[in-house]
Design an enzyme around this catalytic site. Structure first.
Site, PDB file in Angstrom:
ATOM      1  N   ARG A 137      -5.308   2.810 -13.037  1.00  0.00           N
ATOM      2  CA  ARG A 137      -3.930   2.934 -12.570  1.00  0.00           C
ATOM      3  C   ARG A 137      -3.315   1.597 -12.166  1.00  0.00           C
ATOM      4  O   ARG A 137      -3.896   0.826 -11.410  1.00  0.00           O
ATOM      5  CB  ARG A 137      -3.848   3.919 -11.404  1.00  0.00           C
ATOM      6  N   ASN A 193       0.828  -1.205   0.000  1.00  0.00           N
ATOM      7  CA  ASN A 193       0.000   0.000   0.000  1.00  0.00           C
ATOM      8  C   ASN A 193       0.864   1.258   0.000  1.00  0.00           C
ATOM      9  O   ASN A 193       0.586   2.233  -0.702  1.00  0.00           O
ATOM     10  CB  ASN A 193      -0.903   0.020   1.235  1.00  0.00           C
ATOM     11  N   ARG A 196     -14.034   2.198   5.382  1.00  0.00           N
ATOM     12  CA  ARG A 196     -12.802   1.425   5.602  1.00  0.00           C
ATOM     13  C   ARG A 196     -11.559   2.306   5.604  1.00  0.00           C
ATOM     14  O   ARG A 196     -10.679   2.139   6.430  1.00  0.00           O
ATOM     15  CB  ARG A 196     -12.662   0.350   4.524  1.00  0.00           C
ATOM     16  N   HIS A 217     -15.246  -3.517   0.370  1.00  0.00           N
ATOM     17  CA  HIS A 217     -15.210  -2.790  -0.899  1.00  0.00           C
ATOM     18  C   HIS A 217     -16.590  -2.359  -1.385  1.00  0.00           C
ATOM     19  O   HIS A 217     -16.690  -1.545  -2.298  1.00  0.00           O
ATOM     20  CB  HIS A 217     -14.533  -3.676  -1.954  1.00  0.00           C
ATOM     21  N   TYR A 261     -12.340  -9.459  -1.879  1.00  0.00           N
ATOM     22  CA  TYR A 261     -13.008  -8.178  -1.666  1.00  0.00           C
ATOM     23  C   TYR A 261     -14.489  -8.418  -1.413  1.00  0.00           C
ATOM     24  O   TYR A 261     -15.119  -9.212  -2.097  1.00  0.00           O
ATOM     25  CB  TYR A 261     -12.898  -7.280  -2.903  1.00  0.00           C
ATOM     26  N   ARG A 291     -10.800  -3.496 -13.904  1.00  0.00           N
ATOM     27  CA  ARG A 291      -9.678  -4.371 -13.542  1.00  0.00           C
ATOM     28  C   ARG A 291     -10.148  -5.818 -13.672  1.00  0.00           C
ATOM     29  O   ARG A 291     -11.159  -6.189 -13.079  1.00  0.00           O
ATOM     30  CB  ARG A 291      -9.203  -4.124 -12.108  1.00  0.00           C
ATOM     31  N   HIS A 344     -15.431   3.880 -14.264  1.00  0.00           N
ATOM     32  CA  HIS A 344     -15.283   3.009 -13.097  1.00  0.00           C
ATOM     33  C   HIS A 344     -16.559   2.210 -12.837  1.00  0.00           C
ATOM     34  O   HIS A 344     -16.631   1.416 -11.910  1.00  0.00           O
ATOM     35  CB  HIS A 344     -14.931   3.897 -11.888  1.00  0.00           C
TER      36      HIS A 344
END
Length: 721
Positions: free
Chosen positions: A409, A54, A568, A596, A472, A379, A439
């Site tokens: 990204r 991270n 979170r 998530h 997730y 993704r 997204h």
């Protein structure tokens, strides 16, 4: 002009958390999991590794962006905690140094614990002569051929060292002079070597092995000094979309450029004593003291991912008990297309399997009645079954349209690969929208049934990624609702560039409307509360940064509306401040699974409005991304969502509450222990077992904790819908 609500100035910086510092606090909550006595040893090491991974991205993007602002002379404070870029960098250095020191202290403690299981981390000089001989053979066979010393002199300028690369600085006596060289350790060789002796297994870091046998690289010269260092570079570079004839080619150019961005962090072993060489290195990299971290252990603790994977075969009992995602309660054993003609189907991953979503696309690809498939991809996994089904569908003559977001990204390279492959298979591929990231998570399947076209729509909170769907927590719905189907068709027409902004029936789409709808819903909740006295808002998201919405939540709190936020990660709002946010509570849950899903609930005097979304309440999601907020109109699904949020708010094992100073504290255990993630796993397992025994859908009574307790009794029947 400052915004005032009542007599309180809500622009005061003490009411807000700085975005970057709040993120560091989230990452520390990840590190806290390495201290949780209920987590197995190898999982504790995994959390240390996640902390490092991270942090790499944080420096490559967030710190890099702040440094760019400072270089350009930009000194305007950000709009919440009102810190300038330089003030943020200084505060990051102080806080992150403390957190990283804690990380390495914990790493060294856990490595000592590993020795209890005959696993020892050692230096080469600690090994017996026999093991050193084995190590030397392995070095000459597997490591030495991959190494190339890079000389530094008038004929060899300072080399371009790759982002996140591990390097060894070497001083050599060449008789005529003392020269320097750098040995870059290839990222594709193993980070550690293992040696067995009796019942023990020794683990040696590859940089220590190279240093020990460094003379093989400089035959005939005397090696005087060595030290290891690691560089992190700016990866927050600009993609020039406006002038690009082919975005695919522009992305590929961008990826090459990113490997050699300016240095933003230098990591060194705290035992490094070569001050003169370190100073020279700092000058070459053009970094400052704030960018340097001295670490008490191996650089780049993400190697622990590989070590845990290696050891988990032998020490399986030191990992989490394996969990297999179960059949979705809304679906049972029924056919996904037949059932969705009758009612909406709800999915809660990874408690419930992601496989039905994979099958949703796979069945559509195989079905001769399928006319078209349209899907957004942000993704996906490296061997994605969904990609394979989309290719197959195109090859079978279906009309397949896929938006592959090339600007996702750190997934750009993967997405460029998939975009080319889908195009080669005959799919119509959209690369994204100019200056926006798409997204949204939406898939549309159009079939001919009884000579009529019927549209099936999947909407979700998470990516179409079969790998991360096991880690997730995300939610999704499959529906044949005609209004939503029409909206989905219009949405894809908009993405393709052949439509202006559509008027939607039920979908709410950013960058245009989500923020406005949130403001409208909060305003209505305030009015409802003033009339009925029962105003309540619950929101679950990854991060909250949007000041416009934060101000509106402050206004609702001042009006007396009860607000419960499950966040979170980043939270720029400080709760519990008298007269400002005293009716707001914030809880963060960090555990085995990465939270998530995004859920938004407005009580509306018992006529609740409930939404799921791909969007967090972040400024970027409101104005710089194409996002979808969609209503949950099925009452039973809505009740499941409410029950789920209440469960998370009651989590006294993984829940941390934020106080009015912005600090997080574990919930005091005044009742029976409740881990919301473990509870939902138990519930799903019980349903899966009952489903095997009977063909009709069971009631799904909760699994009772062995410890029992009031919470387990209260939650009975909570998730039966």
């Amino acid at each position: 002009m400052q915004t005032r609500l009542g007599e309180k100035d809500i622009n005061l910086p003490q009411y807000y958390n700085n975005r970057e510092l709040s993120w560091l606090d989230f990452n520390y909550r990840v590190l806290q999991e390495s201290y949780d006595k209920n987590n197995p040893l190898l999982e504790k090491l995994n959390f240390i590794s996640i902390f490092s991974s991270n942090l790499d991205e944080f420096f490559m993007v967030r710190v890099a962006g702040l440094k760019d602002q400072v270089k350009m002379g930009y000194d305007k404070p950000e709009n919440k905690a009102q810190m300038t870029p330089q003030e943020q960098l200084d505060a990051i250095k102080i806080k992150n140094t403390d957190y990283v020191n804690t990380q390495y202290q914990r790493y060294n403690e856990l490595i000592k614990e590993l020795a209890n299981y005959d696993i020892e981390m050692v230096k080469p000089e600690d090994l017996s002569d026999a093991l050193i001989e084995k190590l030397e053979q392995e070095f000459k066979l597997s490591v030495l051929p991959t190494l190339t010393p890079l000389g530094i002199d008038a004929y060899h300028p300072f080399p371009k060292l790759n982002n996140k690369s591990l390097n060894i600085f070497v001083d050599i006596d060449t008789e005529d002079a003392i020269n320097s060289a750098i040995v870059q350790i290839p990222s594709l060789i193993p980070r550690f070597l293992t040696l067995n002796e009796g019942t023990k297994q020794y683990v040696v870091m590859v940089e220590d092995v190279i240093t020990y046998f460094i003379n093989y690289l400089f035959t005939g010269y005397e090696v005087l000094n060595t030290f290891t260092f690691r560089i992190t570079r700016n990866a927050d570079l600009t993609i020039h979309e406006d002038g690009a004839e082919d975005l695919l080619i522009e992305i590929e150019r961008f990826l090459k450029e990113r490997k050699s961005g300016s240095a933003v962090r230098l990591e060194l072993d705290c035992r490094t004593s070569e001050k003169e060489n370190v100073e020279w290195l700092i000058n070459q990299l053009e970094i400052e003291d704030n960018d340097i971290y001295y670490l008490d252990g191996p650089l780049d603790l993400t190697f622990l991912f590989g070590l845990v994977d290696h050891l988990s075969h032998k020490l399986k009992y030191l990992t989490y008990e394996k969990y297999t995602p179960q059949p979705p309660r809304s679906l049972g054993n029924k056919n996904i297309y037949q059932l969705s003609l009758e009612r909406d189907i709800f999915f809660h991953h990874p408690y419930e399997s992601f496989e039905p979503i994979v099958d949703f696309i796979r069945q559509a690809a195989d079905d001769p009645n399928t006319i078209a498939i349209k899907q957004t991809l942000y993704r996906v996994s490296k061997d994605s079954p969904i990609i394979n089904s989309l290719k197959e569908a195109a090859e079978n003559g279906k009309q397949v349209t896929v938006l592959v977001e090339l600007k996702a990204r750190f997934d750009e390279e993967n997405n460029v690969h998939w975009a080319r492959m889908l195009e080669d298979a005959g799919c119509h591929v959209i690369y994204g929208m100019t200056h926006l990231k798409t997204h949204s998570k939406i898939a549309l399947v159009v079939k001919r049934i009884n000579n009529e076209l019927t549209s099936f729509v999947h909407l979700g909170t998470g990516n179409y990624n079969d790998k991360t769907a096991k880690l997730y927590t995300d939610m999704g719905i499959i529906t044949t609702n005609k209004d939503i189907a029409e909206d989905a068709i219009n949405f894809f027409n908009y993405l393709s560039g052949y439509s202006t902004k559509p008027e939607y029936n039920k979908l709410i789409v950013a960058p245009y409307d989500i923020r406005d709808v949130f403001i409208d819903r909060i305003d209505k909740e305030i009015r409802s509360h003033l009339q009925h006295g029962n105003g309540k808002i619950m929101m679950k998201m990854n991060s909250l940064t949007d000041k416009t919405i934060i101000e509106k939540l402050f206004e609702a709190s001042q009006a007396g509306v009860k607000i419960q936020l499950i966040i979170r990660g980043i939270c720029c709002l400080k709760p519990g401040i008298p007269g400002i946010s005293e009716n707001i509570e914030v809880v963060s849950i960090v555990g085995r699974l990465l939270e998530h899903s995004r859920i938004y609930y407005f009580h509306n005097n018992s006529e609740a409005h409930i939404y799921l979304s791909s969007a967090d309440v972040m400024t970027r999601n409101m104005i710089k991304r194409v996002e979808i907020l969609f209503p949950v109109e099925d009452k039973s699904i809505g009740q499941r969502l409410v029950n789920y949020m209440n469960l998370q708010l009651s989590d006294n094992q993984k829940g941390r509450y934020q106080d009015a100073q912005g600090l997080y504290h574990y919930v005091e255990n005044n009742s029976s222990p409740l881990n919301s993630q473990s509870y939902l796993m138990q519930e799903a397992i019980k349903y899966g077992e009952e489903l095997k025994k009977q063909s009709v859908q069971p009631s799904g009574q909760p699994v009772h904790s062995r410890r029992g307790g009031s919470w387990m009794r209260k939650l009975k029947n909570t998730f039966k819908r």
